[in-house]
Design a protein around this motif. Structure first.
Motif, PDB file in Angstrom:
ATOM      1  N   GLY A   1      80.499  45.450 -27.232  1.00  0.00           N
ATOM      2  CA  GLY A   1      81.251  44.193 -27.285  1.00  0.00           C
ATOM      3  C   GLY A   1      82.515  44.416 -28.101  1.00  0.00           C
ATOM      4  O   GLY A   1      82.459  45.007 -29.182  1.00  0.00           O
ATOM      5  N   THR A   2      83.633  43.929 -27.599  1.00  0.00           N
ATOM      6  CA  THR A   2      84.895  44.177 -28.312  1.00  0.00           C
ATOM      7  C   THR A   2      85.459  42.899 -28.932  1.00  0.00           C
ATOM      8  O   THR A   2      86.621  42.841 -29.290  1.00  0.00           O
ATOM      9  N   GLY A   3      84.590  41.875 -29.049  1.00  0.00           N
ATOM     10  CA  GLY A   3      85.033  40.620 -29.673  1.00  0.00           C
ATOM     11  C   GLY A   3      84.306  40.387 -30.982  1.00  0.00           C
ATOM     12  O   GLY A   3      84.150  41.307 -31.778  1.00  0.00           O
TER      13      GLY A   3
ATOM     14  N   PHE B   1      83.322  39.268 -34.761  1.00  0.00           N
ATOM     15  CA  PHE B   1      84.041  39.405 -36.020  1.00  0.00           C
ATOM     16  C   PHE B   1      84.694  40.784 -36.151  1.00  0.00           C
ATOM     17  O   PHE B   1      85.673  40.942 -36.864  1.00  0.00           O
ATOM     18  N   SER B   2      84.142  41.794 -35.467  1.00  0.00           N
ATOM     19  CA  SER B   2      84.642  43.158 -35.644  1.00  0.00           C
ATOM     20  C   SER B   2      85.829  43.504 -34.756  1.00  0.00           C
ATOM     21  O   SER B   2      86.774  44.143 -35.198  1.00  0.00           O
TER      22      SER B   2
ATOM     23  N   ASP C   1      82.544  45.037 -22.829  1.00  0.00           N
ATOM     24  CA  ASP C   1      82.865  43.621 -22.676  1.00  0.00           C
ATOM     25  C   ASP C   1      84.090  43.260 -23.514  1.00  0.00           C
ATOM     26  O   ASP C   1      84.110  43.491 -24.719  1.00  0.00           O
TER      27      ASP C   1
ATOM     28  N   LYS D   1      87.102  38.392 -19.567  1.00  0.00           N
ATOM     29  CA  LYS D   1      86.944  36.938 -19.420  1.00  0.00           C
ATOM     30  C   LYS D   1      88.299  36.252 -19.359  1.00  0.00           C
ATOM     31  O   LYS D   1      89.256  36.700 -20.009  1.00  0.00           O
TER      32      LYS D   1
ATOM     33  N   HIS E   1      84.887  31.940 -19.737  1.00  0.00           N
ATOM     34  CA  HIS E   1      84.536  32.186 -21.143  1.00  0.00           C
ATOM     35  C   HIS E   1      84.126  30.902 -21.871  1.00  0.00           C
ATOM     36  O   HIS E   1      84.913  29.973 -21.989  1.00  0.00           O
TER      37      HIS E   1
ATOM     38  N   GLU F   1      78.205  31.332 -21.858  1.00  0.00           N
ATOM     39  CA  GLU F   1      77.985  30.015 -22.458  1.00  0.00           C
ATOM     40  C   GLU F   1      78.685  29.938 -23.812  1.00  0.00           C
ATOM     41  O   GLU F   1      79.089  30.951 -24.377  1.00  0.00           O
TER      42      GLU F   1
ATOM     43  N   PHE G   1      75.147  37.707 -29.719  1.00  0.00           N
ATOM     44  CA  PHE G   1      74.651  37.140 -30.982  1.00  0.00           C
ATOM     45  C   PHE G   1      73.362  37.799 -31.491  1.00  0.00           C
ATOM     46  O   PHE G   1      72.624  37.188 -32.256  1.00  0.00           O
TER      47      PHE G   1
ATOM     48  N   ARG H   1      75.117  39.466 -35.362  1.00  0.00           N
ATOM     49  CA  ARG H   1      76.165  38.591 -35.892  1.00  0.00           C
ATOM     50  C   ARG H   1      76.223  38.644 -37.422  1.00  0.00           C
ATOM     51  O   ARG H   1      75.895  39.663 -38.021  1.00  0.00           O
TER      52      ARG H   1
ATOM     53  N   SER I   1      73.538  40.624 -40.468  1.00  0.00           N
ATOM     54  CA  SER I   1      74.270  41.747 -41.062  1.00  0.00           C
ATOM     55  C   SER I   1      74.676  41.454 -42.504  1.00  0.00           C
ATOM     56  O   SER I   1      75.095  42.345 -43.219  1.00  0.00           O
TER      57      SER I   1
ATOM     58  N   GLY J   1      82.888  47.864 -35.598  1.00  0.00           N
ATOM     59  CA  GLY J   1      84.104  48.621 -35.839  1.00  0.00           C
ATOM     60  C   GLY J   1      83.782  49.809 -36.732  1.00  0.00           C
ATOM     61  O   GLY J   1      84.670  50.394 -37.340  1.00  0.00           O
ATOM     62  N   ASP J   2      82.504  50.143 -36.803  1.00  0.00           N
ATOM     63  CA  ASP J   2      82.051  51.178 -37.743  1.00  0.00           C
ATOM     64  C   ASP J   2      81.281  52.243 -36.963  1.00  0.00           C
ATOM     65  O   ASP J   2      80.282  51.940 -36.302  1.00  0.00           O
TER      66      ASP J   2
ATOM     67  N   ASP K   1      85.752  34.524 -29.995  1.00  0.00           N
ATOM     68  CA  ASP K   1      84.469  34.644 -29.351  1.00  0.00           C
ATOM     69  C   ASP K   1      84.504  34.601 -27.851  1.00  0.00           C
ATOM     70  O   ASP K   1      84.485  33.658 -27.206  1.00  0.00           O
TER      71      ASP K   1
HETATM   72  N1  NAP Z   1      80.907  33.169 -25.602  1.00  0.00           N
HETATM   73  C1  NAP Z   1      81.119  34.476 -25.467  1.00  0.00           C
HETATM   74  O1  NAP Z   1      81.570  34.891 -24.416  1.00  0.00           O
HETATM   75  C2  NAP Z   1      80.771  35.441 -26.574  1.00  0.00           C
HETATM   76  C3  NAP Z   1      80.397  34.966 -27.837  1.00  0.00           C
HETATM   77  C4  NAP Z   1      79.991  35.892 -28.780  1.00  0.00           C
HETATM   78  C5  NAP Z   1      79.981  37.248 -28.496  1.00  0.00           C
HETATM   79  N2  NAP Z   1      80.370  37.676 -27.260  1.00  0.00           N
HETATM   80  C6  NAP Z   1      80.345  39.119 -26.899  1.00  0.00           C
HETATM   81  O2  NAP Z   1      79.205  39.716 -27.475  1.00  0.00           O
HETATM   82  C7  NAP Z   1      79.610  40.853 -28.231  1.00  0.00           C
HETATM   83  C8  NAP Z   1      78.618  41.109 -29.328  1.00  0.00           C
HETATM   84  O3  NAP Z   1      78.678  40.075 -30.320  1.00  0.00           O
HETATM   85  P1  NAP Z   1      78.993  40.436 -31.797  1.00  0.00           P
HETATM   86  O4  NAP Z   1      80.287  41.147 -31.807  1.00  0.00           O
HETATM   87  O5  NAP Z   1      78.897  39.260 -32.632  1.00  0.00           O
HETATM   88  O6  NAP Z   1      77.871  41.537 -32.082  1.00  0.00           O
HETATM   89  P2  NAP Z   1      76.562  41.635 -32.945  1.00  0.00           P
HETATM   90  O7  NAP Z   1      76.095  42.974 -32.595  1.00  0.00           O
HETATM   91  O8  NAP Z   1      75.653  40.475 -32.808  1.00  0.00           O
HETATM   92  O9  NAP Z   1      77.086  41.570 -34.482  1.00  0.00           O
HETATM   93  C9  NAP Z   1      78.037  42.396 -34.919  1.00  0.00           C
HETATM   94  C10 NAP Z   1      78.304  42.120 -36.410  1.00  0.00           C
HETATM   95  O10 NAP Z   1      77.323  42.751 -37.179  1.00  0.00           O
HETATM   96  C11 NAP Z   1      77.907  43.849 -37.903  1.00  0.00           C
HETATM   97  N3  NAP Z   1      77.061  45.010 -37.678  1.00  0.00           N
HETATM   98  C12 NAP Z   1      76.766  45.577 -36.478  1.00  0.00           C
HETATM   99  N4  NAP Z   1      75.937  46.613 -36.672  1.00  0.00           N
HETATM  100  C13 NAP Z   1      75.714  46.720 -37.996  1.00  0.00           C
HETATM  101  C14 NAP Z   1      74.926  47.605 -38.771  1.00  0.00           C
HETATM  102  N5  NAP Z   1      74.210  48.582 -38.219  1.00  0.00           N
HETATM  103  N6  NAP Z   1      74.896  47.413 -40.126  1.00  0.00           N
HETATM  104  C15 NAP Z   1      75.616  46.404 -40.690  1.00  0.00           C
HETATM  105  N7  NAP Z   1      76.376  45.546 -39.988  1.00  0.00           N
HETATM  106  C16 NAP Z   1      76.425  45.688 -38.637  1.00  0.00           C
HETATM  107  C17 NAP Z   1      79.272  44.079 -37.300  1.00  0.00           C
HETATM  108  O11 NAP Z   1      80.164  44.539 -38.307  1.00  0.00           O
HETATM  109  P3  NAP Z   1      80.674  46.068 -38.340  1.00  0.00           P
HETATM  110  O12 NAP Z   1      81.967  46.097 -37.621  1.00  0.00           O
HETATM  111  O13 NAP Z   1      80.795  46.342 -39.810  1.00  0.00           O
HETATM  112  O14 NAP Z   1      79.635  46.925 -37.695  1.00  0.00           O
HETATM  113  C18 NAP Z   1      79.628  42.688 -36.791  1.00  0.00           C
HETATM  114  O15 NAP Z   1      80.205  41.888 -37.796  1.00  0.00           O
HETATM  115  C19 NAP Z   1      81.036  40.510 -28.671  1.00  0.00           C
HETATM  116  O16 NAP Z   1      81.759  41.628 -29.097  1.00  0.00           O
HETATM  117  C20 NAP Z   1      81.547  39.915 -27.402  1.00  0.00           C
HETATM  118  O17 NAP Z   1      81.867  40.960 -26.505  1.00  0.00           O
HETATM  119  C21 NAP Z   1      80.753  36.791 -26.302  1.00  0.00           C
END
Ligand code: NAP
Length: 327
Positions: A19-21, A23-24, A53, A81, A118, A152, A205, A208, A212, A275-276, A327
């Protein structure tokens, strides 16, 4: 890497999707530069990730396009999206088509694999289905994208009302759904329908901020206990999900969070945002591990199964880049 079929699209996709959206935003959201973001994408490719994504709102389409240049186009599945505005009730079909063309240009590709609306709210859904989708499907006929998807709005649609209707309407081949250890209602409200209609699922999610950031989790648990929604003993612990971490169980709360969603029947791809580079490796490891022990899954269902809408926070306004939110 393990691969699965994304519903009736027939696409073979990695079970872990980058996922490229969130917080990271590949690190761009936390001050890292484009070269770093490209490095994250290349590391994911090296580990077998083939689904990426992005979204107009994230500002990561150009960097994804750049990173994927030189990779055979049929080796990757690009999901993007339309801007949020296209998911509103007053969007026009012309603007939707213009957005699609803009995404193709930003990504530097001649087709998108999955083009998604989206964050469609229940109130905007009829317009999306009756006005926007038909216009987009005419562009699909021209080959601009291969599959239509819909995502959603996690916090704006806690019971997943919109996705339920979308599954029944048969237009959408892919759906993006919010589901995690403390927001489990997609198990009953969504996955039976996506499976019945063979809609491919992208999970968001999983981790999120709530999982973390240990302080965030403990504070949420205290609030929920104060509201009578969780047992008081949990609120007294600084590590309320610590029971998941034990020999034979999860290695960390984040490990548990990814494994929890990965093995839920009905989940095709788990999106993870990072981003890590270290997190990228451990998260993919987690997604390839077996399910959590049965006793832990039963406890998660028993203690948290009735919670709805916990931890679905979104990044704030970012006026600099002109995005409504990422998001
Ligand atoms: N409505 C929508 O369409 C919608 C809404 C939300 C999300 N999305 C999609 O879903 C993707 C995934 O959601 P998400 O980005 O929120 O991903 P997530 O995997 O649920 O959470 C990522 C968060 O957790 C941290 N994290 C991840 N792995 C970690 C680890 N091993 N240890 C400590 N911290 C960790 C990340 O920071 P670090 O950078 O420090 O790892 C980041 O802040 C998005 O990128 C996007 O593509 C879509």
């Amino acid at each position: 890497m393990e691969y699965t079929t994304l519903g009736r699209t027939g696409l073979r996709v990695s079970v872990a999707g980058l996922g490229t959206g969130g917080f990271s935003r590949l690190g761009l959201g936390t001050g890292k530069d484009e070269a770093h973001a490209i490095g994250i994408i290349h590391a994911a490719l090296d580990l077998g990730v083939n689904l990426f994504d992005t979204a107009a709102a994230y500002g990561t389409e150009p960097v994804l396009g750049k990173a994927l240049r030189g990779i055979a186009r049929d080796q990757v599945v690009i999901c993007t999206k339309a801007p949020f505005g296209i998911s509103s009730s007053n969007a026009t079909a012309e603007r939707a088509v213009a957005s699609l063309d803009r995404s193709l240009k930003e990504l530097g590709t001649d087709h998108i694999d999955v083009y998604q609306l989206h964050g469609v709210s229940p109130a905007a859904y009829d317009h999306a289905r009756d006005v926007i989708a038909p216009a987009l499907l005419r562009e699909k006929e021209k080959g601009k994208f291969h599959h239509l998807g819909i995502t959603e709005t996690g916090p704006g649609d806690l019971p997943h009302q919109m996705i339920q209707q979308a599954c029944r309407d048969g237009l959408w081949e892919v759906a993006m759904i919010a589901f995690h250890m403390m927001h489990q209602n997609a198990r009953t409200n969504v996955f039976p329908l996506t499976r019945e209609h063979r809609v491919g699922t992208l999970l968001m999610f999983a981790v999120r901020n709530i999982f973390s950031q240990p302080g965030r989790l403990a504070a949420s648990v205290r609030q929920l206990a104060d509201a009578g929604e969780l047992p008081r003993e949990l609120a007294e612990s600084s590590d309320p999900l610590g029971f998941l971490v034990h020999p034979g169980g999860a290695s960390s709360v984040i490990d548990a969070a990814y494994r929890f969603v990965r093995h839920e029947p009905g989940v095709d791809v788990v999106l993870f945002g990072t981003g890590d580079i270290g997190h990228l490796h451990t998260n993919i490891d987690s997604l390839l591990k077996p399910p959590l022990p049965e006793a832990d899954r039963a406890r998660l269902a028993g203690v948290f199964g009735r919670l709805v809408g916990v931890g679905l926070d979104a990044p704030h306004l970012t006026p600099l880049s002109g995005r409504a939110k990422s998001d």
